[in-house]
Enzyme design. Structure first.
Site, PDB file in Angstrom:
ATOM      1  CG  ASN A  10      -1.854   1.164   1.281  1.00 45.90           C
ATOM      2  OD1 ASN A  10      -1.755   2.094   0.472  1.00 45.90           O
ATOM      3  ND2 ASN A  10      -2.765   1.162   2.236  1.00 45.90           N
ATOM      4  NE  ARG A  93      -6.169   1.883  -0.212  1.00 48.94           N
ATOM      5  CZ  ARG A  93      -6.152   3.049   0.411  1.00 48.94           C
ATOM      6  NH1 ARG A  93      -5.033   3.522   0.897  1.00 48.94           N
ATOM      7  NH2 ARG A  93      -7.263   3.729   0.552  1.00 48.94           N
ATOM      8  CG  HIS A 182     -12.730   3.829   2.977  1.00 48.35           C
ATOM      9  ND1 HIS A 182     -13.455   4.826   3.591  1.00 48.35           N
ATOM     10  CD2 HIS A 182     -11.430   4.194   3.101  1.00 48.35           C
ATOM     11  CE1 HIS A 182     -12.631   5.761   4.051  1.00 48.35           C
ATOM     12  NE2 HIS A 182     -11.391   5.397   3.769  1.00 48.35           N
ATOM     13  NE  ARG A 243     -10.082  13.097   2.839  1.00 53.94           N
ATOM     14  CZ  ARG A 243      -9.868  11.790   2.815  1.00 53.94           C
ATOM     15  NH1 ARG A 243     -10.855  10.950   3.073  1.00 53.94           N
ATOM     16  NH2 ARG A 243      -8.670  11.316   2.542  1.00 53.94           N
ATOM     17  CD  GLU A 386      -8.800  -0.807   4.184  1.00 52.55           C
ATOM     18  OE1 GLU A 386      -9.072  -0.196   3.140  1.00 52.55           O
ATOM     19  OE2 GLU A 386      -8.354  -0.250   5.208  1.00 52.55           O
TER      20      GLU A 386
END
Length: 402
Positions: A10, A93, A182, A243, A386
């Site tokens: 990743n 990823r 996600h 955010r 993940e």
């Protein structure tokens, strides 16, 4: 010799996370993190789980190529190097796959070119993902490299959920639609939740709440995503660490025309100086809860705004699904912040949602139910994985055929 190992990479803008897994039993052989790439204070932390040894290297690591070479050296010290005949593939990823990539894909030059074409809609993520892929291909050009896309799980959304209400010709020309992110987490957690209920994914409707510094919700019907909160970019949807989430688009025009802010300044405001951090100066939920316990009104308001948005999405996705079998909380906040889980479903008893205070307060590593016994809708805490999801999808695609 059987090839059963998958290395998961990743690659972020200044970091590389990695895990080496043996897919015979999904066990982890090694995990690590390289951070602050390109700085004098770079750091690599590597753990070999077969020996229990952890090593840390500190000092400048110039770029991703140097970082991955250092990772390869650390793995080799444990007898787990990239030259191992047991290594089946490297799984990467990739944040944005657009509509072109709907499933894990073996990487070739054409795939690389398409990921590069998507940079305008993922300028912070896809360039770093590409760097990691190119470096890994250079290190092992003979080995299958597989891209697993954050957006792929959400490509099952109907057009009514994926389309924005703007001129479709303009939208198509500039690839504007809801992509969602996600996805590997939402895929894993929705399936794991079904297993927790003793059912097949095809039998279960789940609302998944991935609550970390970045946060997103999804509505999953029978194992397929039918709606998700993030949109063209990861900015839309829930209140996040830094955010803003959902916002009247006219706020941007107002800040530009009346506030005199440039597009770059507005971009920075909404992505890096908003959300919980913008509201109260903290984006760590633990610190926010500590401040609330001390009577801090600013932190209290930030928490209330966060919960209000979360509750709205739970209600909206309940309506989208029609029938909900479970609501699953995951990621750093979702897995660890009991007050968030309690507050998010408070007042939704009419929808069959509730948490048992004692179950909710328990801290445990595995997936578990926190709703009262016999609840109409299960409320669950399901730790996401993940890396395992990426490894599983990678190995399913190439496996011993590598």
């Amino acid at each position: 010799m059987s090839r059963t190992r998958v290395l998961v990479l990743n690659s972020g803008s200044s970091s590389v996370k990695y895990q080496l897994l043996d897919m015979r039993d999904s066990s982890r052989l090694a995990v690590g993190l390289v951070e602050r790439i390109g700085e004098q204070t770079s750091r690599l932390k590597h753990s070999c789980l077969t020996t229990g040894e952890t090593r840390e290297l500190n000092g400048p690591i110039a770029d991703h190529e140097a970082a991955l070479k250092t990772v390869a050296e650390e793995l080799a010290k444990d007898g787990l190097g990239l030259d191992s005949p047991e290594l089946a593939a490297i799984g990467h990823r990739v944040v944005h796959g657009g509509m072109f990539f709907t499933e894990p894909t073996v990487i070739d030059d054409e795939v690389l070119a398409e990921i590069e074409r998507l940079i305008p809609v993922a300028p912070l993520h896809n360039p770093a993902n590409l760097t990691g892929i190119r470096t890994a291909r250079a290190l092992r050009p003979d080995l299958p490299q597989v891209a697993v896309f954050d957006t792929a799980f959400h490509t099952t959304m109907p057009e009514s959920a994926a389309r924005y209400a703007i001129d479709p010709k303009i939208a198509d020309r500039h690839r504007i639609r809801r992509y969602g992110f996600h996805g590997t987490s939402h895929a894993y957690v929705s399936r794991r939740t079904a297993r927790l209920l003793g059912k097949a994914p095809e039998e279960v409707n789940v609302i998944v709440l991935h609550l970390g510094n970045g946060a997103s919700a999804s509505a999953v019907r029978g194992g397929k995503c039918v709606d998700t909160s993030m949109g063209l970019t990861p900015l839309e949807g829930l209140v996040m660490g830094t955010r803003s989430g959902d916002l009247d688009p006219a706020v941007i025009f107002h800040l530009a025309r009346v506030g005199g802010m440039s597009m770059d300044e507005i971009d920075t405001l909404l992505n890096k100086r908003s959300g919980l951090f913008g509201l109260c100066g903290d984006n760590d939920m633990r610190e926010i809860r500590r401040r609330i316990d001390e009577g801090d009104e600013e932190a209290g308001l930030a928490f209330d705004i966060y919960i209000h948005r979360l509750k709205k999405y739970i209600g909206a996705y309940y309506a989208v699904l029609g029938r909900v079998d479970a609501v699953a909380f995951t990621a750093g906040v979702g897995e660890n912040a009991a007050p968030v889980r309690e507050a998010a479903v408070a007042g939704l008893e009419g929808l069959g949602l509730a948490v048992d205070p004692e179950r909710n307060a328990v801290r445990a590593a595995g997936a578990r139910l926190i709703s009262p016994a016999g609840a109409r809708v299960a409320v669950a805490v399901v730790p996401t994985d993940e890396e395992l999801e990426i490894a599983t999808q990678t190995y399913a695609l190439v496996g011993n055929n590598s």
